[in-house]
Design an enzyme around this catalytic site. Structure first.
Site: not given
Ligand code: GLA
Length: 701
Positions: A173, A336-337, A413, A446-449, A496, A518
């Protein structure tokens, strides 16, 4: 050219100019791998399949290069397929049965001589690129269940080389896709993920050369898996080297009932006669032509406020940022989040995908209208595979997560992973996203995990299917993405996973760009982007310009350096634009405009790493249009030692006898720019420059 069968010699030749791949059947019906490399002038140049004698404790089967070795008989090397028959037999024999050939695809069928099980090997030859796509399908026609404990997509055999040097991408990371090289020695090496997703540690890509290949010279054999889950690439060297790869068999098994079949993910393999650069170019071309969803327009410049507001998003600040972003030339504004129900930290909210009425009392509409009135598109961040225990969704469906009875599920998390193998979960996610995208007319998602698997229990499944969770999750992910993409073809999707934890060819047909890391510190980014762009097309490389000093590294860098690094992919801004002074705003505006001027070239051209950031203080990267009419050279100086750094860089990929003008410089032939090179000089720590090179038609004196 193409795929041909040579009956007398008992082999198939797959050849498309740049690469030949040959396999054949011996008198005992074993399928041999015979050749992979530069095409040879005549079919008679390729070896014929012959079963050798047993020798030195090695059986004939141990001594040949089997195209798809099963586990069974007198074999001691790693095999590609391991099964259990319902009567307790754990030995698989695969004999050649038949083949089927079309212009670009070959299917070779193998069968177990006793049990009615068929294995079809598929080969799809790219019409122009020296690239071959391989996958297999297994069919169980026995009356009982067939348990599969390993089913790789392919086994590859390298020719005898003086040494085997492995090039791969490793990292962590905030330090993803680092270009790594090591010499293989007898024994095994494994690149894998056991995380349920690809993760940040290793990427499912490899290249092998004899230790001497350069950027523009030497033979390079390479491959990449098109799979977004736990994968494995296994290198086994005895006398020669074999490479096996596919779904990781760690904690994996698959049960096929009578009449059922299973198809593996694909393994893309290729061969370059001219070094690593040609490998990258072919991989990128393959992605443009065969994987990345088609789009007429280049990817837009976006803004994302994650580094500025974190979870504490407010309508007021978002509007201020949007206003500034628009002034600078941003085209899509991404929230974003933090925007959804009670998402004030990473403790809660995931799963409740509706707007937080405390932060946005009148809903998202006022912000969205504001953004649209400014002429920008609008996008949202989501993490659909996840749920916080503190959420309405979890309260309503505590059994939707992976879990084992009598074990508590580990939080990471503060979140848990939803079981995408469950139909109601897939339907919920599809419906939720459909509502969000439809209601807000989203242009970008933006699809995150942000966590990996643990306690991978899917207790709803019969016991014999429980170790399929790994695969079923990925299948669910693709199904949902496919659904969205078909319904909203204009939507741009960014993959992402805590930065670059979800970078692979398997997800590429459903998305347009990756969030690469990130870590947006420009100096760190150069190395991350170097590794990334060796394999993945630069247009898929999402890059932001953020603030200085950098939140992670505390490094202070000038704004033009930050811009130049981020302009190497799909540009975004991620800093606090409201704190940028007038001069900075002017510069940012100028740089965004400059990016737009060159983005067709950057997003659609070839990349040449002329000087790597791993080698010295000066990094030089050239983008070159496919028609060779123009190029753009990025220069970065890490640190100044003894006065200005002056050197000559040799450009690549231009037409020898065409004339080119280097902006602000003289007119020279492509040959001169490539042979004599270009004198460049940078002055000062973290200085950088952009050198546009354009073809001119004025005759040279
Ligand atoms: C991940 C993404 C970031 C951001 C955060 C939000 O870490 O890589 O860019 O979107 O989640 O919680």
């Amino acid at each position: 050219m193409g795929i041909s069968y040579h009956e007398k010699r008992g082999f198939w030749v797959l050849e498309n100019g740049g690469m030949a791949y040959v396999m054949g059947v011996d008198a005992d019906l074993n399928l041999h791998h015979l050749y992979w490399g530069k095409p040879l002038p005549y079919p008679g140049d390729y070896p014929v399949p012959v079963l050798p004698e047993e020798y030195g404790f090695d059986s004939p089967l141990q001594r040949i290069k089997e195209e798809y070795p099963p586990w069974g008989g007198m074999r001691f090397k790693e095999g590609a397929l391991k099964v259990f028959y319902s009567n307790g037999v754990r030995d698989l024999l695969l004999h050649y049965d038949s083949f089927h050939l079309t212009k670009e695809e070959l299917q070779i069928s193998l069968v177990d001589p006793v049990f009615d099980v068929q294995v079809h090997l598929y080969y799809q030859l790219h019409p122009t690129l020296p690239i071959l796509k391989r996958w297999i399908q297994i069919q169980n026609h026995t009356p009982g269940d067939l348990m599969i404990h390993r089913i790789y997509s392919a086994c590859l055999h390298l020719p005898r080389l003086k040494q085997y040097r492995l090039t791969y991408l490793s990292g962590a990371w905030v330090g993803e896709t680092q270009l790594t090289q090591t010499q293989l020695t007898p024994g095994k090496k494994l690149l894998e993920s056991r995380r349920g997703a690809v993760g940040h540690r290793f990427n499912p890509f490899f290249a092998i050369d004899d230790g001497r290949a350069q950027e523009d010279w030497g033979h390079v054999y390479y491959g990449a898996l098109a799979y977004s889950g736990s994968f494995c690439l296994l290198f086994e060297q005895e006398e020669g080297l074999q490479v096996l790869g596919g779904i990781n068999d760690f904690d994996f098994s698959l049960s096929l009932g009578p009449g059922e079949s299973f198809t593996t993910p694909s393994f893309i393999l290729g061969f370059s006669q001219s070094g690593f650069e040609e490998m990258s170019q072919h991989l990128h071309q393959y992605q443009w032509q065969n994987l990345i969803p088609r789009r007429k327009k280049p990817l837009p410049v976006l803004y994302n406020s994650w580094e500025v507001e974190g979870f504490g998003v407010t309508e007021k600040k978002q509007k201020e940022l949007a206003q500034k972003a628009q002034e600078l030339g941003v085209e899509v504004f991404v929230l974003d989040d933090g925007w959804f129900h009670r998402r004030d930290s990473d403790q809660r909210g995931l799963g409740d995908w509706f707007v937080d009425d405390k932060k946005f009392p009148a809903g998202l509409e006022p912000l969205i209208s504001y953004v649209r009135d400014l002429g920008m598109g609008f996008g949202l961040w989501v993490e659909p595979e996840m749920v916080n225990p503190h959420s309405l969704l979890f309260k309503a469906h505590p059994h939707w997560v992976y879990q084992f009875p009598s074990r508590s599920s580990s939080l990471y998390r503060n979140q848990l992973l939803l079981n995408l193998g469950l139909e109601p979960v897939r339907s919920f996610i599809k419906k939720t996203l459909d509502t969000l995208i439809g209601r807000y007319q989203l242009d970008f998602l933006k699809w995150d995990m942000n966590r990996h698997f643990s306690e991978p229990g899917a207790m709803e499944l019969p016991e014999k299917h429980q170790q399929e969770v790994w695969y079923r999750h990925v299948e669910g992910l693709y199904e949902i993405l496919d659904f969205i993409q078909r319904r909203y073809p204009h939507l741009i999707i960014e993959a992402c996973s805590g930065g670059g934890g979800r970078v692979d060819l398997g997800i590429l047909p459903y998305i347009h760009q990756f969030w690469v890391s990130d870590n947006t510190d420009p100096w760190a980014r150069l190395r991350i982007q170097e590794g990334f762009s060796r394999v993945y097309a630069p247009r898929t490389m999402g890059c932001w310009v953020t603030d200085s000093p950098h939140w992670l590294t505390q490094r202070v860098t000038p704004m033009d350096y930050r811009f130049h690094v981020a302009m190497m992919g799909s540009l975004g801004l991620g800093g606090d634009l409201t704190s940028w002074d007038e001069k900075e705003q002017e510069l940012a505006k100028e740089k965004v405009a400059q990016y737009k001027q060159y983005r067709e070239l950057i997003q659609g051209g070839y990349i040449h790493w002329l000087l790597s950031p791993r080698e010295g203080p000066l990094t030089a990267v050239q983008y070159r249009s496919r028609d060779q009419q123009s190029a753009l050279v990025f220069l970065f100086l890490l640190g100044e030692h003894f006065g200005p750094h002056t050197t000559r860089i040799r450009l690549r990929g231009l037409q020898e006898d065409w004339l080119y003008q280097v902006e602000g410089g003289e007119i020279l032939s492509g040959g001169a720019l490539m042979e004599r090179g270009l004198s460049v000089s940078l002055h000062g720590d973290f200085s950088s420059a952009l050198l546009p090179v354009t073809r001119v038609l004025t005759p040279l004196e």
